[in-house]
Design an enzyme around this catalytic site. Structure first.
Site, PDB file in Angstrom:
ATOM      1  N   ASP A  66      36.388  32.930  44.260  1.00  0.00           N
ATOM      2  CA  ASP A  66      36.654  33.956  43.392  1.00  0.00           C
ATOM      3  C   ASP A  66      36.502  33.716  41.933  1.00  0.00           C
ATOM      4  O   ASP A  66      37.018  32.676  41.190  1.00  0.00           O
ATOM      5  CB  ASP A  66      38.256  34.533  43.801  1.00  0.00           C
ATOM      6  CG  ASP A  66      38.805  35.437  42.703  1.00  0.00           C
ATOM      7  OD1 ASP A  66      37.958  35.772  42.066  1.00  0.00           O
ATOM      8  OD2 ASP A  66      39.971  36.015  43.087  1.00  0.00           O
ATOM      9  N   SER A 157      27.621  46.873  31.903  1.00  0.00           N
ATOM     10  CA  SER A 157      27.531  48.341  32.270  1.00  0.00           C
ATOM     11  C   SER A 157      27.360  49.393  31.074  1.00  0.00           C
ATOM     12  O   SER A 157      27.951  48.957  30.017  1.00  0.00           O
ATOM     13  CB  SER A 157      28.924  48.729  33.003  1.00  0.00           C
ATOM     14  OG  SER A 157      28.847  50.264  33.225  1.00  0.00           O
ATOM     15  N   TYR A 170      37.641  48.916  32.466  1.00  0.00           N
ATOM     16  CA  TYR A 170      36.507  48.451  32.902  1.00  0.00           C
ATOM     17  C   TYR A 170      35.504  48.365  31.725  1.00  0.00           C
ATOM     18  O   TYR A 170      34.753  47.334  31.518  1.00  0.00           O
ATOM     19  CB  TYR A 170      35.993  49.632  34.042  1.00  0.00           C
ATOM     20  CG  TYR A 170      34.525  49.050  34.629  1.00  0.00           C
ATOM     21  CD1 TYR A 170      34.136  47.913  35.222  1.00  0.00           C
ATOM     22  CD2 TYR A 170      33.426  50.170  34.326  1.00  0.00           C
ATOM     23  CE1 TYR A 170      32.835  47.565  35.752  1.00  0.00           C
ATOM     24  CE2 TYR A 170      32.019  49.636  34.698  1.00  0.00           C
ATOM     25  CZ  TYR A 170      31.913  48.664  35.371  1.00  0.00           C
ATOM     26  OH  TYR A 170      30.763  48.259  36.006  1.00  0.00           O
TER      27      TYR A 170
HETATM   28  N1  NAD Z   1      26.445  50.135  41.154  1.00  0.00           N
HETATM   29  C1  NAD Z   1      26.575  50.618  39.762  1.00  0.00           C
HETATM   30  O1  NAD Z   1      26.636  51.856  39.754  1.00  0.00           O
HETATM   31  C2  NAD Z   1      27.022  49.799  38.687  1.00  0.00           C
HETATM   32  C3  NAD Z   1      26.966  50.378  37.358  1.00  0.00           C
HETATM   33  C4  NAD Z   1      27.204  49.509  36.353  1.00  0.00           C
HETATM   34  C5  NAD Z   1      27.526  48.166  36.332  1.00  0.00           C
HETATM   35  N2  NAD Z   1      27.509  47.608  37.450  1.00  0.00           N
HETATM   36  C6  NAD Z   1      27.680  46.193  37.699  1.00  0.00           C
HETATM   37  O2  NAD Z   1      26.917  45.455  38.668  1.00  0.00           O
HETATM   38  C7  NAD Z   1      27.343  44.408  39.395  1.00  0.00           C
HETATM   39  C8  NAD Z   1      27.120  44.475  40.709  1.00  0.00           C
HETATM   40  O3  NAD Z   1      27.783  45.971  41.374  1.00  0.00           O
HETATM   41  P1  NAD Z   1      27.567  46.556  42.967  1.00  0.00           P
HETATM   42  O4  NAD Z   1      27.475  48.000  42.621  1.00  0.00           O
HETATM   43  O5  NAD Z   1      26.410  45.707  43.446  1.00  0.00           O
HETATM   44  O6  NAD Z   1      28.899  46.064  43.347  1.00  0.00           O
HETATM   45  P2  NAD Z   1      29.603  45.917  44.879  1.00  0.00           P
HETATM   46  O7  NAD Z   1      31.031  46.157  44.642  1.00  0.00           O
HETATM   47  O8  NAD Z   1      28.681  46.543  45.896  1.00  0.00           O
HETATM   48  O9  NAD Z   1      29.235  44.281  45.019  1.00  0.00           O
HETATM   49  C9  NAD Z   1      29.720  43.303  43.984  1.00  0.00           C
HETATM   50  C10 NAD Z   1      30.276  41.960  45.160  1.00  0.00           C
HETATM   51  O10 NAD Z   1      30.903  41.099  44.230  1.00  0.00           O
HETATM   52  C11 NAD Z   1      31.760  40.695  44.912  1.00  0.00           C
HETATM   53  N3  NAD Z   1      32.996  40.312  44.112  1.00  0.00           N
HETATM   54  C12 NAD Z   1      33.909  41.084  43.581  1.00  0.00           C
HETATM   55  N4  NAD Z   1      34.893  40.467  42.799  1.00  0.00           N
HETATM   56  C13 NAD Z   1      34.718  39.413  42.951  1.00  0.00           C
HETATM   57  C14 NAD Z   1      35.156  38.069  42.454  1.00  0.00           C
HETATM   58  N5  NAD Z   1      36.216  37.903  41.841  1.00  0.00           N
HETATM   59  N6  NAD Z   1      34.549  36.728  42.807  1.00  0.00           N
HETATM   60  C15 NAD Z   1      33.522  36.910  43.703  1.00  0.00           C
HETATM   61  N7  NAD Z   1      32.806  37.995  44.102  1.00  0.00           N
HETATM   62  C16 NAD Z   1      33.440  39.091  43.933  1.00  0.00           C
HETATM   63  C17 NAD Z   1      32.400  41.556  46.098  1.00  0.00           C
HETATM   64  O11 NAD Z   1      32.796  40.982  47.286  1.00  0.00           O
HETATM   65  C18 NAD Z   1      30.769  42.319  46.452  1.00  0.00           C
HETATM   66  O12 NAD Z   1      30.389  41.551  47.624  1.00  0.00           O
HETATM   67  C19 NAD Z   1      29.123  44.483  38.957  1.00  0.00           C
HETATM   68  O13 NAD Z   1      29.302  43.668  37.859  1.00  0.00           O
HETATM   69  C20 NAD Z   1      29.016  45.950  38.558  1.00  0.00           C
HETATM   70  O14 NAD Z   1      30.371  46.120  37.528  1.00  0.00           O
HETATM   71  C21 NAD Z   1      27.244  48.349  38.812  1.00  0.00           C
END
Ligand code: NAD
Length: 270
Positions: A66, A157, A170
């Site tokens: 984590d 983001s 967030y």
């Molecule tokens: N998908 C979007 O639209 C979007 C938009 C803006 C920013 N983001 C950012 O992009 C990144 C990836 O997003 P995503 O959509 O692929 O997310 P997702 O939720 O599909 O995947 C995130 C992964 O991170 C893991 N995770 C979460 N908390 C954790 C922790 N404390 N320690 C270790 N692992 C952890 C989860 O188990 C998951 O497998 C994130 O930082 C998110 O905030 C995503």
């Protein structure tokens, strides 16, 4: 003329690499030759992506921990020679392990009206999106400083750049991470380390467009959202992975302290 990114001999840690954007980044870095240490809070997710990389002929290691746990991050990252750190784990932090099959959704980034929330509701956003970034960066930097070389890339983001209603905690945590990495960029530039942010618009990591085909309400929400994008489609994880891989490469050695939007033109930089 050809252009190749060669990360042969480099080791990369990708946090939250077990699915979505993180998985695409892991595959892209591995395809460029890096050995990829795939972190995820959910061990099965990390293991599956590491296996996928190995089946494609790359080198990978699953490293479940984590990121919001400083001791765990220090132990895992401190044990490795890390040349590249991609702080990708984010959103609302880890789901409970029971509710976390590979490909499953975590808790929502939307909390509703800020005035209906309390500090206890905000903690999980700061734990993963800000402290997670600080913990892993703190753990990786001593190796990089000793090596006189390194790349740190943090996924933030557009919610933290332009603001997004109902996502204030967030957005605050992501903006904090971006400010943190800019400060670190200034501290370690002379050590050969670059530190950048990549700010995402909505990336379809959970099959949103597929789901919208079955729900008129969701379809309408996606349609309204896409009206704000110059390129009118949701992002895909591979839209992000290419820029990360470039920023991780020697070709990007004079790029630091920046925030690059990957967002279909949702917001534009001057
Ligand atoms: N998908 C979007 O639209 C979007 C938009 C803006 C920013 N983001 C950012 O992009 C990144 C990836 O997003 P995503 O959509 O692929 O997310 P997702 O939720 O599909 O995947 C995130 C992964 O991170 C893991 N995770 C979460 N908390 C954790 C922790 N404390 N320690 C270790 N692992 C952890 C989860 O188990 C998951 O497998 C994130 O930082 C998110 O905030 C995503």
């Amino acid at each position: 003329m050809t252009f190749t990114i060669d990360l042969g001999g480099k080791s990369a840690v990708v946090t939250g690499g077990g699915q979505g954007v993180g998985r695409a980044i892991c595959l892209s870095l591995a395809a460029a030759g890096a050995r990829v240490i795939v972190n995820d809070y959910v061990p099965d997710r990390a293991t599956l992506v590491a296996k996928e990389i190995e089946e494609l002929g790359g080198a990978a290691l699953a490293s479940p921990f984590d990121v919001s746990d400083y001791a765990a991050a220090t132990k895992a990252i401190g044990a490795e020679k890390v040349d590249i750190l991609v702080n990708n784990a984010g959103n609302a932090g880890p789901p409970t392990l029971e509710a976390a099959p590979p490909g499953g959704r975590g808790p929502s980034v939307s909390l509703g009206e800020f005035t209906n929330t309390e500090p206890a509701d905000w903690d999980r956003y700061f734990a993963v999106n800000l402290y997670g970034v600080m913990n892993c960066t703190r753990a990786a930097l001593p190796h990089m400083i000793a090596a006189g070389d390194g790349r740190i890339i943090t996924i933030v983001s557009d919610a933290g750049r332009v603001g997004e209603p109902h996502m204030a905690p967030y957005a605050a945590a992501k903006a904090g991470a971006a400010g943190f990495t800019r400060a670190i960029a200034r501290e370690v530039g002379r050590d050969g380390i670059t530190v950048n942010n990549v700010a995402l618009g909505t990336v379809d990591t959970i099959g949103l467009e597929d789901m919208a085909r079955e729900s008129p309400e969701l379809a309408e929400r996606v349609r309204r959202q896409l009206k704000r994008y110059i390129v009118p489609r949701l992002g895909q994880p591979d839209d992000v992975a290419g820029l990360i891989t470039f920023l991780a490469s020697p070709a990007a050695s004079w790029i630091t302290g920046q925030t690059y939007p990957v967002n279909g033109g949702y917001s534009v930089n001057m």
